[in-house]
Structure formats: C-alpha cells, structure tokens
Scaffold this motif. Sequence first.
Motif, short mmCIF file in Angstrom:
data_model
loop_
_atom_site.label_atom_id
_atom_site.label_comp_id
_atom_site.label_asym_id
_atom_site.label_seq_id
_atom_site.Cartn_x
_atom_site.Cartn_y
_atom_site.Cartn_z
N SER A 70 0.83 -1.22 0.00
CA SER A 70 0.00 0.00 0.00
C SER A 70 0.85 1.26 0.00
N GLN A 71 1.94 1.23 -0.76
CA GLN A 71 2.84 2.37 -0.87
C GLN A 71 2.53 3.11 -2.18
N ASP A 72 1.52 3.96 -2.13
CA ASP A 72 1.04 4.65 -3.32
C ASP A 72 2.06 5.62 -3.91
N LEU A 73 3.04 6.04 -3.11
CA LEU A 73 4.04 6.98 -3.60
C LEU A 73 5.27 6.28 -4.19
N ILE B 246 4.84 11.90 -11.83
CA ILE B 246 4.81 13.15 -11.08
C ILE B 246 4.11 12.91 -9.75
N GLY B 247 4.72 13.39 -8.67
CA GLY B 247 4.15 13.26 -7.33
C GLY B 247 4.59 12.02 -6.57
N LYS B 248 5.22 11.07 -7.25
CA LYS B 248 5.68 9.86 -6.55
C LYS B 248 7.14 10.04 -6.14
N HIS B 249 7.57 9.24 -5.19
CA HIS B 249 8.97 9.28 -4.76
C HIS B 249 9.85 8.90 -5.95
N ASP C 114 0.12 1.90 6.87
CA ASP C 114 -1.00 2.80 7.09
C ASP C 114 -0.70 4.24 6.67
N GLN C 115 0.52 4.53 6.17
CA GLN C 115 0.84 5.87 5.69
C GLN C 115 0.35 6.01 4.27
N ARG C 116 -0.16 7.18 3.95
CA ARG C 116 -0.59 7.45 2.57
C ARG C 116 -0.21 8.85 2.20
#
Length: 146
Positions: free
Chosen positions: A65-68, A74-77, A144-146
């Motif tokens: 669940s690591q959406d980044l 753009i916007g991702k790590h 649980d981080q988003r």
Amino acid sequence: MLSSDHSPSEPKLKLFAEGDFLRAWGGISSLQFVLPVTWSYGVKYGITLEKLVSWWSVKPAKLASQDLKGAIEIGKHADIVVWEPEKEFDLDENHTVHLKHPSISAYMGSRLAGKVVATFVNGNLVFEGGKHAPDACGTTILADQR
C-alpha cells in the motif's frame, strides 16, 4: 512479484561445516546483486524489462500500500536505479562487494549482466561510482501511511 531474503548473518551461523540447511541461519547476502542476478537469469528465459519492473517495483509497492512508490510519475517518490543492462561483470574477489560478509554471497563466482551505475532514493543520489552517500535520506514507510 519478487522479494529478497537478504540476511547478512555471521558466517558461523550458516553452519557450513555441519551442512544442515534446516538449522542454518536463513537468507543470503545478496541485496547488492538482486537486479543483476534477476536480469542475468531472467533474460535467458525471455523475461522483459517491463516484467522485471513489475516484479521488483510495481507489485511490491501495491502489496505494501505504498502509493508513492512503484512508478516513475509526477508526485511519486523518485526511487530510481540507473544501470547498464548489457554490461557484464564477473562477481569475484576483484569486484567491489558492499556486503557485511562478502565471502558468503551465493553469487560469488558468477558472471552477471546489468551493472548498477547509480541509485536515487526520494530523488537523492545515494550511490554512484562505487561510493555511497554519507547520510541516509529515505523515509520510514508503514502500511497505514498514505
């Protein structure tokens, strides 16, 4: 997807003299070579770069669940590896190994393809030309981080 059981334990915990695989400390010192090993053996069986990216990046990020993470968008790590997929090298005593116990990697003695040139974490250069960044720049990631 693929994962790694990188486990740089002391050689004595591997119980080489006993040869008892079930009692020995599990895992191998291999994190540095996970991309070249997967690529070297994968291409022999028709594995594409797109499949490799899915296995090592897209799917693990989704599972955790690591959406980044998991894609260059753009916007991702900006967690990126720069590599030369056709560059071959012998993993032997002349090759620089950045492992706690380099002599016990299962891949010593192998000829591999896919030399890692540089690595970026969150857009920060952390490895280039055989040298690591002096300070960590990653962030703690939790499900649980988003």
